[in-house]
Structure formats: C-alpha cells, structure tokens
Design an enzyme around this catalytic site. Structure first.
Site, short mmCIF file in Angstrom:
data_model
loop_
_atom_site.label_atom_id
_atom_site.label_comp_id
_atom_site.label_asym_id
_atom_site.label_seq_id
_atom_site.Cartn_x
_atom_site.Cartn_y
_atom_site.Cartn_z
N ASP A 82 1.66 22.10 26.32
CA ASP A 82 1.55 21.05 26.58
C ASP A 82 1.28 19.98 26.45
OD1 ASP A 82 -0.90 22.99 27.39
OD2 ASP A 82 -0.52 23.18 25.19
N TYR B 264 7.32 34.21 21.29
CA TYR B 264 6.45 34.70 20.48
C TYR B 264 5.69 35.49 19.31
CZ TYR B 264 5.29 31.89 24.51
OH TYR B 264 4.32 30.66 25.16
N GLN C 5 12.74 17.71 20.71
CA GLN C 5 13.46 18.20 21.53
C GLN C 5 14.72 17.39 21.63
OE1 GLN C 5 10.37 16.46 24.63
NE2 GLN C 5 9.24 18.12 24.54
N ARG D 51 10.70 30.81 25.42
CA ARG D 51 9.59 31.09 25.97
C ARG D 51 9.04 30.22 26.68
NH1 ARG D 51 6.33 30.16 19.59
NH2 ARG D 51 5.05 28.71 21.05
N GLY D 52 7.45 30.98 27.00
CA GLY D 52 6.11 29.21 27.57
C GLY D 52 7.54 29.18 28.90
N GLU D 53 6.86 27.43 28.16
CA GLU D 53 7.35 26.60 29.68
C GLU D 53 8.73 25.91 29.66
OE1 GLU D 53 3.76 25.82 32.62
OE2 GLU D 53 5.21 23.70 32.95
N ASP D 54 8.11 24.83 28.66
CA ASP D 54 9.76 23.87 28.32
C ASP D 54 10.59 24.11 28.02
OD1 ASP D 54 10.11 20.88 28.80
OD2 ASP D 54 10.08 20.81 26.72
N SER D 55 10.55 25.17 27.44
CA SER D 55 11.85 25.66 26.37
C SER D 55 12.48 26.66 27.38
CB SER D 55 11.96 26.27 25.33
OG SER D 55 10.52 27.41 25.18
O1 TRH Z 1 4.23 25.95 22.46
P1 TRH Z 1 5.28 27.20 23.63
O2 TRH Z 1 4.72 28.00 23.83
O3 TRH Z 1 4.16 26.34 24.67
C1 TRH Z 1 2.80 27.21 26.00
C2 TRH Z 1 3.27 27.35 27.20
O4 TRH Z 1 3.84 25.68 27.04
C3 TRH Z 1 2.79 28.28 28.01
O5 TRH Z 1 2.95 27.90 29.15
C4 TRH Z 1 1.35 26.87 27.89
O6 TRH Z 1 0.24 28.12 27.83
C5 TRH Z 1 0.71 27.01 26.09
O7 TRH Z 1 2.33 26.00 25.19
C6 TRH Z 1 -0.46 26.80 26.08
O8 TRH Z 1 6.67 27.48 24.28
P2 TRH Z 1 7.33 25.82 25.57
O9 TRH Z 1 6.24 25.31 26.32
O10 TRH Z 1 8.95 25.68 25.53
O11 TRH Z 1 7.19 24.53 24.37
C7 TRH Z 1 8.04 24.27 23.29
C8 TRH Z 1 8.32 22.96 23.06
O12 TRH Z 1 8.90 22.78 21.75
C9 TRH Z 1 9.06 22.77 23.63
O13 TRH Z 1 8.84 21.35 24.77
C10 TRH Z 1 10.34 22.07 23.31
C11 TRH Z 1 9.69 21.83 22.33
N1 TRH Z 1 10.26 22.64 20.77
C12 TRH Z 1 11.11 21.51 19.95
O14 TRH Z 1 10.93 19.94 20.06
N2 TRH Z 1 11.99 21.73 18.80
C13 TRH Z 1 11.93 23.10 18.51
O15 TRH Z 1 12.89 23.75 17.65
C14 TRH Z 1 11.77 24.35 19.15
C15 TRH Z 1 11.87 25.67 19.20
C16 TRH Z 1 11.06 24.04 20.24
#
Ligand code: TRH
Length: 372
Positions: free
Chosen positions: A20, A194, A254, A270-274
């Site tokens: 988020d 996850y 990031q 996983r998720g959305e942004d990665s």
């Molecule tokens: O953390 P997430 O599982 O986030 C999830 C999803 O967005 C999902 O859709 C949502 O419903 C839920 O949260 C609440 O995975 P996501 O989306 O990949 O987000 C991870 C963020 O962390 C992304 O911006 C990349 C960042 N990141 C770093 O900055 N450093 C790191 O070392 C890693 C592994 C990730």
C-alpha cells in the site's frame, strides 16, 4: 484550454505488508518529481510507512523528498481539498475532507492491479457517491492500453540498461555495498514471497541441484522459521550448504531493490509493486499473488500467466511452477523443467517487458485522465 490540476492529495491506508505504502509513495514521488505537481500524502500509520519512507518521523506534517507527508488520523483537520484527490485501494475519504471538496475536485480511486479481462471494462468508469453526490472515478492499473497502465519512472529503463551493460562498474559497487562476494557464474536468485510459499522445499531443491546457486532474501516480517533448519537467521547471515549459498539481506530501499532485480537471473516476487518491478527488470520471475478468499488470487494468477506467457514452448512450464508456488507445494522436477527452459523464458520475458515499455506509464496516464 486544458486546466492543469496543480495540487494533488493521496490517501493511503496501510492494511498490511509494504504494497500500500510502496505504491502510494511511487505515485506521490512521480507526480511531484516528474510532473511538477504539489503533492500531499496522507498516511494512517507513519511508523509502518517508515519501512519504505525510511526518513519520516511521526510528525503531524513534514516535507519528505518534496512531498508533504501528513499523519492521517481521526482528529486530522483539513484546511482545503486539492484539485485532485486520489483515494487508493478504496480506502475511503474522511468526512472532514469530503466537506472541503467542491464539484470541481476530481476524485479518483486508484485500485489494485490485475490482468483479468474485466479490468478494461471497469477502468475509467465513474459513480455518484451516495452521501455527497460527488463523482468518484475508478482507475484500474493494467497491462493493456485500455487500462490505467503500470507504474514506471521515466528514467527507469535508462538506469536499468546502464546497470545491465557487461562489466558496468555499478554491478560491483552494488554487491560491495551489500558486502557480498558476488559469483557471476552462480544462478543468482532474489526471493521475496509470502509465508505460505514452499520456500524450504525450494531451497532444498537448490541444495541438491546440479548448479551452484546464490539466493538473496531481503529480510522482512515473513522470513520463514526455520529456514534450512536454522532458527535465528539475521541480516548479514550467509549459509552455505550443498550447492546453495543463502544470503539474508537487509530490507532494501525501493531503489536498491530494483537493482537487486536487475542483477539477478531469476526473481521471486509477490503482491503488486514488486511484481511490476520484476516486469521492468526484464529478467525471468515467479510471481506469488496476495492470498484472497475463495482462491480469487489464483484467478488473478492465471489471468496474468495467460496474458504474459502466451507462448507454446514455455506456458505450461510457467503455469505449473507458479501454481505450485502459490499452493504451497514444490516439485523438484518442475523446477528442473523450468531451468531447462530458462533461455527461452528469459528471451520471452525480455520481449514482453520491452513491449510494455512502449505504453505510457500509469502516472502519465493518470495526469491526462484527470485533466480530460
Ligand atoms: O508487501 P506486499 O505483499 O504488498 C501487498 C500487495 O500490494 C497486495 O496487493 C496488497 O493487498 C497488500 O500488500 C496489502 O508486496 P508488494 O506489493 O510487492 O510490495 C512490496 C514493496 O516493498 C514494494 O514497493 C517493493 C518494496 N521492497 C523494498 O523496498 N525493499 C525490499 O527489500 C523488498 C523485498 C521490497
């Protein structure tokens, strides 16, 4: 004459994890840095936000990298509404904010990313908000032109290409900054998943594999325990067993996480942004969607696989591996099959990534959407 919407507010409710705030921060940064807009980011949990916005304090209001970050709680008062307000992931707008809005305020809900076919039908629809009568627009990110697009900074591809050039000094600098003696000939894998992913079975498969592998796991709250029979792994640990070396990395910024994706041969995301960042890395990746009730995440997974990997030589292999990864089982032979097709998967991923780069990025599209 088109009226430019100069001031933008973004509301972010942190449900769990990093996605988020990760997405909201990218929106805020790009709107300000690339489009010169004045942006306020309202966040309901600033201590959680520090996972991504590492330098923010718990102050009620502060400027961070040019964006005004505001602590959003029940008592937050709002002196005015911006020209555009982005509600993210249907988090809702506070009543006190709605009271400041006028019929000129553009209200957009930026929703989750999906490759499902309904997205193009719902993208850019609007509805009347029952209590206030204001129009609320629905903005859906997506992989095809008819959707809201994907988040991508304007200089991202140049930075990636510079980094990925043979013998680019940035590569060595990056690994040195992590204090890692990088082995180019290893199969280098980044791993962000996850807690229900079959991580231990996967790692065991690498331990027993024919090729030396290095796995890089940024530390986050879901580090499985035990991992390779070890209970108290900490940042900086490196475990060497069989053909595997497992490195526990700190949770990266990031920017550095992008670099890790560019530097590895295969990325588990996983998720959305990665997931989106893995697409932009141009490297083969395995995506684990965020778990949803009634296996809705598997529909999302299959829609993406059908869309992205529509290629007879590799689609079955990719579907099989993704399904296993998301249903908590792991088979060594499926992984071997994946590795045997890695060259074809790599070429196809690169091609798809290049194809998507031709489309406008999400923020550019969103700005246009809000002035039209
Ligand atoms: O953390 P997430 O599982 O986030 C999830 C999803 O967005 C999902 O859709 C949502 O419903 C839920 O949260 C609440 O995975 P996501 O989306 O990949 O987000 C991870 C963020 O962390 C992304 O911006 C990349 C960042 N990141 C770093 O900055 N450093 C790191 O070392 C890693 C592994 C990730």
């Amino acid at each position: 004459m088109v009226e430019l919407k100069q001031s933008w507010d973004i509301f972010c409710k942190i449900v769990d994890n990093f996605g988020d705030i990760g997405v909201c921060w990218r929106l805020a940064k790009q709107l300000h840095h690339e489009h010169g807009l004045s942006v306020r980011l309202f966040v309901d949990d600033l201590s959680d936000a520090t996972k991504i916005l590492t330098g923010v304090s718990n102050a009620a209001e502060q400027t961070y990298e040019g964006v005004t970050v505001v602590r959003w709680g029940g008592a937050t008062s709002f002196s005015h509404a911006a020209d555009v307000v982005l509600e993210t992931f249907a988090c809702g707008l506070p009543d006190a904010y709605l009271k400041q809005m006028t019929t000129k305020t553009v209200w957009v809900n930026v929703d989750y990313l999906s490759a499902e076919s309904w997205v193009q039908e719902f993208h850019a629809l609007n509805g009347l908000h029952r209590e206030t009568g204001f129009t609320r627009h629905f903005y859906f990110p997506g992989f095809i032109e008819q959707t809201g697009g994907l988040l991508r900074e304007q200089d991202l591809m140049t930075r990636r290409s510079n980094f990925q050039q043979a013998n680019a000094p940035q590569q060595l600098n990056f690994w040195n900054s992590l204090q890692i003696n990088h082995r180019v000939d290893d199969l280098n894998i980044s791993l962000f998943s996850y807690e229900n992913a079959p991580v231990n079975a996967f790692l065991q498969s690498l331990v027993d594999g024919d090729r030396q592998a290095s796995v890089f796991m940024p530390f986050n709250q879901h580090l499985p325990t035990p991992l390779l029979d070890q209970h108290d792994l900490a940042v900086g640990d490196a475990i060497q067993t069989g053909n595997l070396t497992l490195h526990i990395l700190p949770f990266l910024s990031q920017e550095d996480y992008d670099v890790l994706l560019w530097a590895c041969d295969i990325n588990f995301v996983r998720g959305e942004d990665s997931w989106v960042r893995a697409v932009w890395s141009g490297k083969p990746f395995v995506w684990q969607p965020y778990w949803q009730e009634d296996n809705a995440h598997l529909l999302k997974l299959n829609a993406f696989l059908d869309n992205f990997y529509d290629h007879p030589d590799i689609d079955h292999t990719l579907t099989k591996l993704h399904e296993l990864w998301s249903t908590q089982v792991f088979h060594h032979d499926v992984w071997q099959d994946y590795l045997s097709k890695l060259d074809a998967i790599s070429a196809h991923t690169q091609q798809q990534s290049n194809h998507l780069i031709q489309q406008d990025d999400l923020v550019t599209k969103l700005v246009e959407f809000c002035v039209s």
